[in-house]
Design a protein around this motif. Structure first.
Motif, PDB file in Angstrom:
ATOM      1  N   MET A   8       0.823  -1.037  -0.086  1.00 46.21           N
ATOM      2  CA  MET A   8       0.171   0.014   0.020  1.00 46.21           C
ATOM      3  C   MET A   8       0.960   1.277  -0.208  1.00 46.21           C
ATOM      4  O   MET A   8       1.839   1.433   0.788  1.00 46.21           O
ATOM      5  N   ASP A   9       0.650   2.291  -1.001  1.00 45.54           N
ATOM      6  CA  ASP A   9       1.515   3.468  -0.815  1.00 45.54           C
ATOM      7  C   ASP A   9       1.096   4.343   0.204  1.00 45.54           C
ATOM      8  O   ASP A   9      -0.246   3.995   0.919  1.00 45.54           O
ATOM      9  N   ASP A  10       1.829   5.415   0.387  1.00 47.14           N
ATOM     10  CA  ASP A  10       1.490   6.496   1.534  1.00 47.14           C
ATOM     11  C   ASP A  10       0.139   7.018   1.359  1.00 47.14           C
ATOM     12  O   ASP A  10      -0.473   7.142   2.334  1.00 47.14           O
ATOM     13  N   LYS A  11      -0.323   7.299   0.254  1.00 42.99           N
ATOM     14  CA  LYS A  11      -1.477   8.081  -0.179  1.00 42.99           C
ATOM     15  C   LYS A  11      -2.710   7.155   0.397  1.00 42.99           C
ATOM     16  O   LYS A  11      -3.612   7.589   0.994  1.00 42.99           O
ATOM     17  N   SER A  12      -2.696   5.996  -0.254  1.00 49.57           N
ATOM     18  CA  SER A  12      -3.676   5.001   0.266  1.00 49.57           C
ATOM     19  C   SER A  12      -3.884   4.843   1.604  1.00 49.57           C
ATOM     20  O   SER A  12      -4.799   4.571   2.273  1.00 49.57           O
ATOM     21  N   GLU A  13      -2.628   4.774   2.415  1.00 48.27           N
ATOM     22  CA  GLU A  13      -2.396   4.355   3.586  1.00 48.27           C
ATOM     23  C   GLU A  13      -3.267   5.667   4.457  1.00 48.27           C
ATOM     24  O   GLU A  13      -3.999   5.361   5.370  1.00 48.27           O
ATOM     25  N   ILE A  14      -2.996   6.825   4.098  1.00 51.70           N
ATOM     26  CA  ILE A  14      -3.948   8.116   4.768  1.00 51.70           C
ATOM     27  C   ILE A  14      -5.283   7.969   4.256  1.00 51.70           C
ATOM     28  O   ILE A  14      -6.282   8.089   5.263  1.00 51.70           O
TER      29      ILE A  14
END
Length: 134
Positions: A1-7
């Motif tokens: 999961m990339d950082d944007k998806s995580e947020i």
């Protein structure tokens, strides 16, 4: 999961805790010094969670509409979205259509919110393209 998806996933999970009216779960997403700023000024984490725990503030729906923006500044992320929500405040029914910005900071591998800001949305746009419900 990339950082944007995580947020985005973090924000949706936080919204789910708010709709569940679970003060402890809601608080787990916030730093101790978190505040929310809105039309009536700033409210502390303790005061906000106190309203939830007492039942003075409840939510029964929270829906993100339109595009979500996530921007990163080192170990800080700013999440901005339009949110429609409803519930009760001190026995009075409310519905709100707001722009919300949440500032998250990363400590180790965990993100927590340090600041939330809500601004009422204008009534110019009655079409809600993409919808993410909680």
């Amino acid at each position: 999961m990339d950082d944007k998806s995580e947020i985005v996933e973090l924000a949706l999970a936080w919204a789910a805790a708010i709709v569940a009216n679970d003060a402890a779960a809601i608080g787990a997403f916030m730093t101790d010094d978190w505040v929310i700023v809105g039309p009536d000024g700033a409210t502390s984490k303790a005061d906000f969670l106190g309203l939830i725990a007492s039942g003075d503030l409840t939510h029964d729906m929270m829906r993100t509409v339109g595009d979500i923006r996530v921007a990163f500044y080192g170990a800080t992320a700013v999440y901005t979205a339009r949110v429609i929500n409803s519930g009760h405040f001190r026995g009075q029914r409310f519905t709100a259509d707001e722009w919300t910005s949440d500032v998250f900071v990363r400590s180790g591998i965990q993100w927590k919110c340090v600041l939330s800001h809500v601004t009422p949305a204008s009534n110019q746009d009655n079409e809600y393209p993409q919808t993410q419900s909680t």
